[in-house]
Design an enzyme around this catalytic site. Structure first.
Site, short mmCIF file in Angstrom:
data_model
loop_
_atom_site.label_atom_id
_atom_site.label_comp_id
_atom_site.label_asym_id
_atom_site.label_seq_id
_atom_site.Cartn_x
_atom_site.Cartn_y
_atom_site.Cartn_z
N CYS A 1 22.10 18.33 -49.10
CA CYS A 1 22.09 19.36 -48.06
C CYS A 1 23.40 20.14 -48.04
CB CYS A 1 21.83 18.73 -46.69
SG CYS A 1 20.12 18.17 -46.51
N GLU B 1 18.34 19.79 -42.12
CA GLU B 1 19.08 20.96 -42.60
C GLU B 1 18.21 21.78 -43.56
OE1 GLU B 1 22.05 17.43 -42.69
OE2 GLU B 1 19.90 17.74 -42.85
N CYS C 1 23.95 15.08 -46.00
CA CYS C 1 24.11 14.42 -47.30
C CYS C 1 24.63 15.46 -48.29
CB CYS C 1 22.78 13.83 -47.76
SG CYS C 1 21.56 15.08 -48.26
N HIS D 1 14.94 16.97 -45.20
CA HIS D 1 15.99 16.77 -44.21
C HIS D 1 15.96 17.91 -43.19
CE1 HIS D 1 18.55 13.96 -46.96
NE2 HIS D 1 17.31 13.54 -46.79
#
Length: 168
Positions: free
Chosen positions: A125, A96, A122, A94
């Protein structure tokens, strides 16, 4: 006129609020960062900021040295995995995660920082964001993971969402 006389007569005009807010500026940059993503489903960008300075950026992509999603294809599509399920089955990290890993790789502290993301993080993260010491998350588009809200609420991380969200 010499410089001393000039400086004695300088007047400073009051700004009329013509510049965009810092939140708006960094959200706009997160959209630009997302354009680097090769994900075939959702392009996500993130940047970590402290004291109005960019510390690290990231976008969703596979690990360095691994083929990009537009080259190898989407394992999730090939296995018919619906969105939001089995997040661990994916070639990509991801945005992040990539931003946090970039900061770690170069020894940059994220303690007390803000992360700007095109999409709400999410819960995986969210856990990383909490443990990285990030205190504020600003996102543009939502993501349906109620555990994210719970983590941020319990760990006192400020969550600001939506296209119109602005700096306090």
């Amino acid at each position: 006129m010499d410089i001393n006389e000039y400086l004695r007569n300088v007047t400073i005009k009051t700004a009329k609020g013509e510049r965009e807010s810092w939140d708006s500026y960094f959200k706009r940059l997160s959209k630009m960062i997302a354009e680097r993503s090769t994900c075939v489903h959702r392009k996500v960008g993130a940047l970590i900021v402290k004291d109005k300075r960019i510390l690290a950026t990231g976008y969703n992509q596979p690990p360095s040295g691994f083929p990009h999603c537009d080259e190898i294809g989407c394992i999730r599509d090939d296995l018919n995995i619906p969105s939001g399920k089995n997040q661990e089955i994916c070639y990509g990290l991801h945005a992040e995660q990539n931003a946090l890993m970039q900061a770690a790789k170069f020894g940059i502290s994220t303690d007390g920082a803000t992360i700007y993301v095109t999409h709400k993080p999410c819960s995986v993260c969210a856990r990383l964001i909490v443990n990285a010491g990030i205190k504020r998350v600003v996102y543009i588009e939502g993501y349906p993971d109620p555990l994210t809200d719970f983590f941020f609420q319990m760990c006192k991380v400020e969550l600001i969402g939506g296209e119109d969200s602005e700096e306090r």
